[in-house]
Design a protein around this motif. Structure first.
Motif, PDB file in Angstrom:
ATOM      1  N   ARG A 162      34.423  25.099   4.611  1.00 55.95           N
ATOM      2  CA  ARG A 162      34.066  25.116   6.036  1.00 55.95           C
ATOM      3  C   ARG A 162      34.718  26.314   6.708  1.00 55.95           C
ATOM      4  NH1 ARG A 162      30.150  21.817   7.063  1.00 55.95           N
ATOM      5  NH2 ARG A 162      30.440  22.887   9.025  1.00 55.95           N
ATOM      6  N   THR A 202      18.231  39.682   5.085  1.00 49.68           N
ATOM      7  CA  THR A 202      17.967  39.246   6.465  1.00 49.68           C
ATOM      8  C   THR A 202      19.078  39.734   7.394  1.00 49.68           C
ATOM      9  OG1 THR A 202      16.905  37.292   5.542  1.00 49.68           O
ATOM     10  CG2 THR A 202      17.376  37.252   7.894  1.00 49.68           C
ATOM     11  N   LEU A 257       8.076  27.237  12.605  1.00 50.15           N
ATOM     12  CA  LEU A 257       8.542  28.283  11.679  1.00 50.15           C
ATOM     13  C   LEU A 257       7.361  28.970  10.989  1.00 50.15           C
ATOM     14  CD1 LEU A 257      11.612  26.325  10.256  1.00 50.15           C
ATOM     15  CD2 LEU A 257      11.747  28.483  11.510  1.00 50.15           C
ATOM     16  N   GLY A 282      26.783  31.226  13.419  1.00 53.13           N
ATOM     17  CA  GLY A 282      26.478  30.873  12.034  1.00 53.13           C
ATOM     18  C   GLY A 282      27.489  31.515  11.097  1.00 53.13           C
ATOM     19  N   ASP A 326      15.721  29.043   2.826  1.00 51.38           N
ATOM     20  CA  ASP A 326      15.987  28.999   4.271  1.00 51.38           C
ATOM     21  C   ASP A 326      17.251  28.147   4.394  1.00 51.38           C
ATOM     22  OD1 ASP A 326      14.746  29.671   7.044  1.00 51.38           O
ATOM     23  OD2 ASP A 326      15.174  27.555   7.253  1.00 51.38           O
ATOM     24  N   ILE A 327      17.465  27.517   5.537  1.00 47.35           N
ATOM     25  CA  ILE A 327      18.666  26.694   5.710  1.00 47.35           C
ATOM     26  C   ILE A 327      18.723  25.637   4.595  1.00 47.35           C
ATOM     27  CG2 ILE A 327      19.735  24.935   7.189  1.00 47.35           C
ATOM     28  CD1 ILE A 327      18.821  26.496   9.617  1.00 47.35           C
ATOM     29  N   SER A 369      30.506  31.310  13.630  1.00 45.83           N
ATOM     30  CA  SER A 369      30.529  29.871  13.934  1.00 45.83           C
ATOM     31  C   SER A 369      29.912  29.061  12.794  1.00 45.83           C
ATOM     32  CB  SER A 369      29.750  29.597  15.228  1.00 45.83           C
ATOM     33  OG  SER A 369      28.364  29.749  15.017  1.00 45.83           O
ATOM     34  N   ASP A 370      30.011  27.748  12.910  1.00 52.32           N
ATOM     35  CA  ASP A 370      29.172  26.849  12.103  1.00 52.32           C
ATOM     36  C   ASP A 370      28.845  25.638  12.968  1.00 52.32           C
ATOM     37  OD1 ASP A 370      31.370  25.167  11.919  1.00 52.32           O
ATOM     38  OD2 ASP A 370      31.690  25.479   9.785  1.00 52.32           O
ATOM     39  N   SER A 371      28.295  24.581  12.376  1.00 50.16           N
ATOM     40  CA  SER A 371      27.842  23.475  13.216  1.00 50.16           C
ATOM     41  C   SER A 371      29.021  22.697  13.811  1.00 50.16           C
ATOM     42  CB  SER A 371      26.925  22.541  12.424  1.00 50.16           C
ATOM     43  OG  SER A 371      27.589  22.083  11.282  1.00 50.16           O
ATOM     44  N   ARG A 420      13.187  24.727   3.888  1.00 49.02           N
ATOM     45  CA  ARG A 420      14.414  24.306   4.570  1.00 49.02           C
ATOM     46  C   ARG A 420      14.749  22.881   4.178  1.00 49.02           C
ATOM     47  NH1 ARG A 420      15.331  25.080  11.025  1.00 49.02           N
ATOM     48  NH2 ARG A 420      15.281  27.239  10.295  1.00 49.02           N
ATOM     49  N   GLY A 451      19.021  36.863  14.388  1.00 47.35           N
ATOM     50  CA  GLY A 451      18.997  36.732  12.928  1.00 47.35           C
ATOM     51  C   GLY A 451      18.320  35.428  12.539  1.00 47.35           C
ATOM     52  N   CYS A 505      22.571  33.723  14.656  1.00 47.86           N
ATOM     53  CA  CYS A 505      22.134  33.685  13.245  1.00 47.86           C
ATOM     54  C   CYS A 505      22.269  32.299  12.636  1.00 47.86           C
ATOM     55  CB  CYS A 505      22.966  34.661  12.410  1.00 47.86           C
ATOM     56  SG  CYS A 505      22.728  36.392  12.839  1.00 47.86           S
ATOM     57  N   ASN A 526      14.640  39.576  12.216  1.00 45.30           N
ATOM     58  CA  ASN A 526      15.071  38.954  10.953  1.00 45.30           C
ATOM     59  C   ASN A 526      13.998  39.063   9.857  1.00 45.30           C
ATOM     60  OD1 ASN A 526      13.306  36.660  10.983  1.00 45.30           O
ATOM     61  ND2 ASN A 526      14.736  35.509  12.259  1.00 45.30           N
ATOM     62  N   ARG A 540      18.275  40.827  -2.055  1.00 47.07           N
ATOM     63  CA  ARG A 540      17.497  39.794  -1.354  1.00 47.07           C
ATOM     64  C   ARG A 540      18.406  38.940  -0.486  1.00 47.07           C
ATOM     65  NH1 ARG A 540      16.259  37.135   1.889  1.00 47.07           N
ATOM     66  NH2 ARG A 540      14.632  35.561   2.091  1.00 47.07           N
TER      67      ARG A 540
HETATM   68  P1  NDP Z   1      22.319  28.787   5.890  1.00 49.03           P
HETATM   69  O1  NDP Z   1      22.063  27.379   5.528  1.00 49.03           O
HETATM   70  O2  NDP Z   1      22.835  29.722   4.866  1.00 49.03           O
HETATM   71  O3  NDP Z   1      23.319  28.867   7.140  1.00 49.03           O
HETATM   72  C1  NDP Z   1      23.039  28.232   8.352  1.00 49.03           C
HETATM   73  C2  NDP Z   1      24.214  28.413   9.281  1.00 49.03           C
HETATM   74  O4  NDP Z   1      23.857  27.894  10.557  1.00 49.03           O
HETATM   75  C3  NDP Z   1      25.462  27.648   8.842  1.00 49.03           C
HETATM   76  O5  NDP Z   1      26.595  28.332   9.278  1.00 49.03           O
HETATM   77  C4  NDP Z   1      25.288  26.304   9.579  1.00 49.03           C
HETATM   78  O6  NDP Z   1      26.526  25.637   9.803  1.00 49.03           O
HETATM   79  C5  NDP Z   1      24.698  26.769  10.892  1.00 49.03           C
HETATM   80  N1  NDP Z   1      23.878  25.701  11.455  1.00 49.03           N
HETATM   81  C6  NDP Z   1      22.834  25.051  10.861  1.00 49.03           C
HETATM   82  N2  NDP Z   1      22.357  24.099  11.684  1.00 49.03           N
HETATM   83  C7  NDP Z   1      23.104  24.173  12.811  1.00 49.03           C
HETATM   84  C8  NDP Z   1      23.107  23.453  14.036  1.00 49.03           C
HETATM   85  N3  NDP Z   1      22.213  22.492  14.270  1.00 49.03           N
HETATM   86  N4  NDP Z   1      24.025  23.812  14.984  1.00 49.03           N
HETATM   87  C9  NDP Z   1      24.911  24.800  14.755  1.00 49.03           C
HETATM   88  N5  NDP Z   1      24.971  25.496  13.622  1.00 49.03           N
HETATM   89  C10 NDP Z   1      24.079  25.190  12.668  1.00 49.03           C
HETATM   90  O7  NDP Z   1      20.931  29.320   6.511  1.00 49.03           O
HETATM   91  P2  NDP Z   1      20.446  30.808   6.708  1.00 49.03           P
HETATM   92  O8  NDP Z   1      21.596  31.678   7.057  1.00 49.03           O
HETATM   93  O9  NDP Z   1      19.559  31.163   5.579  1.00 49.03           O
HETATM   94  O10 NDP Z   1      19.470  30.656   7.982  1.00 49.03           O
HETATM   95  C11 NDP Z   1      19.955  30.758   9.323  1.00 49.03           C
HETATM   96  C12 NDP Z   1      18.783  31.029  10.260  1.00 49.03           C
HETATM   97  O11 NDP Z   1      18.127  32.242   9.878  1.00 49.03           O
HETATM   98  C13 NDP Z   1      17.683  29.966  10.290  1.00 49.03           C
HETATM   99  O12 NDP Z   1      17.120  29.929  11.588  1.00 49.03           O
HETATM  100  C14 NDP Z   1      16.653  30.524   9.324  1.00 49.03           C
HETATM  101  O13 NDP Z   1      15.347  30.016   9.554  1.00 49.03           O
HETATM  102  C15 NDP Z   1      16.737  32.003   9.671  1.00 49.03           C
HETATM  103  N6  NDP Z   1      16.235  32.933   8.658  1.00 49.03           N
HETATM  104  C16 NDP Z   1      16.743  32.926   7.401  1.00 49.03           C
HETATM  105  C17 NDP Z   1      16.286  33.817   6.463  1.00 49.03           C
HETATM  106  C18 NDP Z   1      16.886  33.927   5.106  1.00 49.03           C
HETATM  107  O14 NDP Z   1      16.539  34.894   4.403  1.00 49.03           O
HETATM  108  N7  NDP Z   1      17.780  33.069   4.707  1.00 49.03           N
HETATM  109  C19 NDP Z   1      15.164  34.733   6.773  1.00 49.03           C
HETATM  110  C20 NDP Z   1      14.778  34.732   8.175  1.00 49.03           C
HETATM  111  C21 NDP Z   1      15.292  33.831   9.053  1.00 49.03           C
HETATM  112  P3  NDP Z   1      26.951  24.416   8.833  1.00 49.03           P
HETATM  113  O15 NDP Z   1      27.342  25.082   7.533  1.00 49.03           O
HETATM  114  O16 NDP Z   1      28.074  23.776   9.540  1.00 49.03           O
HETATM  115  O17 NDP Z   1      25.729  23.562   8.694  1.00 49.03           O
END
Ligand code: NDP
Length: 449
Positions: free
Chosen positions: A293, A212, A110, A240, A169-170, A263-265, A97, A347, A322, A374, A208
């Motif tokens: 965005r 998730t 994690l 998300g 990951d993120i 949503s997003d952040s 991450r 998710g 998610c 997930n 891949r």
């Molecule tokens: P991404 O970076 O692709 O997307 C993350 C999303 O979450 C974005 O929309 C982001 O918005 C939002 N986000 C991140 N931080 C915050 C916050 N503090 N408050 C609100 N929104 C937030 O990550 P992933 O989709 O890969 O991962 C999302 C989750 O899923 C995580 O918990 C991850 O650990 C988990 N996960 C992921 C896997 C994978 O295969 N990718 C596998 C299993 C679990 P913004 O763009 O505005 O930052």
């Protein structure tokens, strides 16, 4: 640190003393301990061997400096990590991450969760997690590349296809995995399956990136089917709009559900008509290729964007958090339950607080915890490792069949151990106990180690 009196309170106060300030780690352990400690008390072979005490201590934690140069010629320093949590049932496996919030507590939570998740997949994978407090937002392509190269230069000696296989990951998607893999190859002269989430041209697996999100939708389908319900016609809210959220939305739409919020952040978009496949394709392109965005999506389709708000007040039948950890609190859970939500599938990892979990349980809302719901992502990562070892590539159809079969198996394991005396199917308990047994039995077999 063995406990004569193995109670939840005793165990948690010992853990907190040993790991002060690791709040997210405490939360993740407490969620598991609530179901696993009573099970251990009924099965003293685990208690006598101190299995849970061992399982809550990572095998090893590597912390390193990552130095890189930005486009203006400034020297920048970040902190990199890899927590190798448990390799009892296979090599360490889990994502990286890149996010400014990354710290040891978050990576330990994690990595700990990953132990149970990887066990549930039925594949031979141990657990790890890593990353850096690097913020990829606003960085140029070259800056991202230089950071990834420097990160891998510090990490490469600690990983390998039979020891530790990181993934995304993120903040770590296909682009970052490519830079990391390229640097690993350059440093070692080896081309091997040391990372998953690779591009198709150099050993990646089909589906891949979708796995998730698809897996979370499939897990929901299983929970509903077990209770004589289905996704078709259900109104869904997803938080998300990243890798997990987008492909969860895609699969739900495919299965006949109506996705009314993402949503997003910075806030959420409400689309009362439901997002259709054309709009979703536009959004996937915006987020993955143009790196835009979510508010641009709202603007383009004339929809309302609710800035700085979470989507949980939008009435729905099914909810899919998610985005990130602790994004759904007790107030949000109450609103969802009161608005008629019947099921939640995580998710993301630990998006639901312990208080919110209690609300869902009391309201008898079905709840699929992340370590089960997930697990599709790491499962297909495991399948990518298998394909790399066999030097072949399966088709998308074969892989999706395998993914679906794994999600069914995970659901079955949860059901086996999850039923509460009231008849409520407690998927949290089921996932924790089923995930625990496989790893615990392997640890017992190895003796005191
Ligand atoms: P991404 O970076 O692709 O997307 C993350 C999303 O979450 C974005 O929309 C982001 O918005 C939002 N986000 C991140 N931080 C915050 C916050 N503090 N408050 C609100 N929104 C937030 O990550 P992933 O989709 O890969 O991962 C999302 C989750 O899923 C995580 O918990 C991850 O650990 C988990 N996960 C992921 C896997 C994978 O295969 N990718 C596998 C299993 C679990 P913004 O763009 O505005 O930052």
């Amino acid at each position: 640190m063995m406990y004569d009196d193995l109670s939840l309170d005793n165990f948690m106060s010992g853990l907190k003393k040993r790991t002060p300030d690791e709040r997210e780690f405490h939360q993740a352990v407490q969620e598991v301990a609530q179901s696993v400690i009573p099970f251990i008390l009924d099965n003293p072979q685990y208690r006598d061997a101190g299995i849970f005490e061992r399982m809550t201590e990572p095998d090893r934690t590597i912390i390193f400096r990552v130095v890189w140069e930005d486009d203006a010629g400034n020297i920048r320093v970040n902190r990199g990590y890899r927590v190798q949590f448990n390799n009892s049932i296979g090599p360490y496996k889990g994502g990286l991450r890149f996010h400014p919030s990354v710290n040891l507590s978050i990576l330990k939570f994690l990595g700990f969760e990953q132990t149970f998740k990887n066990s549930l997949t039925t594949l031979p994978m141990g657990a790890g997690k890593g990353g850096a407090d690097f913020n990829p937002k606003g960085k140029s392509e070259r800056e991202i590349m230089r950071f990834c190269q420097s990160y891998m230069t510090a990490l490469y000696q600690h990983i390998g296809p039979h020891t530790d296989i990181p993934a995304g990951d993120i903040g770590v998607g296909g682009r970052e995995i490519s830079y990391l893999f390229g640097q690993y190859k350059r440093l070692t002269g080896r081309f091997d399956g040391v990372l998953t989430g690779k591009a198709l041209e150099f050993g990646g697996s089909l589906i891949r990136k979708e796995a998730t999100g698809y897996g979370a939708a499939y897990f929901m389908q299983e929970m509903l089917a077990h209770h004589n319900e289905g996704i078709e016609g259900k109104t869904c809210v997803i938080s998300g709009s990243g890798n997990v959220a987008l492909y969860c939305a895609e699969k739900i739409i495919h299965l006949g559900g109506k996705v009314v919020a993402l949503s997003d952040s910075r806030g959420f978009v409400h689309d009362p008509e439901g997002i259709d496949p054309d709009k979703l394709a536009w959004l996937v392109d915006l987020k993955t290729r143009r790196r835009g965005r979510l508010s641009e999506y709202a603007e383009n389709f004339g929809l309302e964007f609710h800035a700085d708000k979470k989507p949980w007040l939008v009435p729905c039948d099914l909810a899919f958090p998610c985005a990130t950890q602790n994004e759904l609190g007790a107030g949000d859970a109450n609103a969802l339950a009161q608005n008629g939500c019947i099921a939640v599938a995580e998710g993301a990892n630990m998006p639901t607080t312990l208080e919110a979990l209690r609300v869902f349980r009391d309201a008898k809302v079905l709840f699929g915890p992340g370590k089960a719901a997930n697990a599709g992502g790491v499962a297909v990562s495991g399948l990518e490792m298998t394909q790399n070892s066999m030097r072949l590539a399966w088709t998308a159809e074969e892989l999706e069949d395998r993914l679906q079969a794994i999600m069914k198996k995970i659901h079955r394991q949860c059901v086996r151990y999850g039923e509460d005396p009231s008849g409520y199917m407690n998927y949290v308990k089921g996932a924790n106990i089923a995930g625990f047994i496989k790893v615990a039995d392997a640890m017992l077999a190895y003796g005191v180690a």
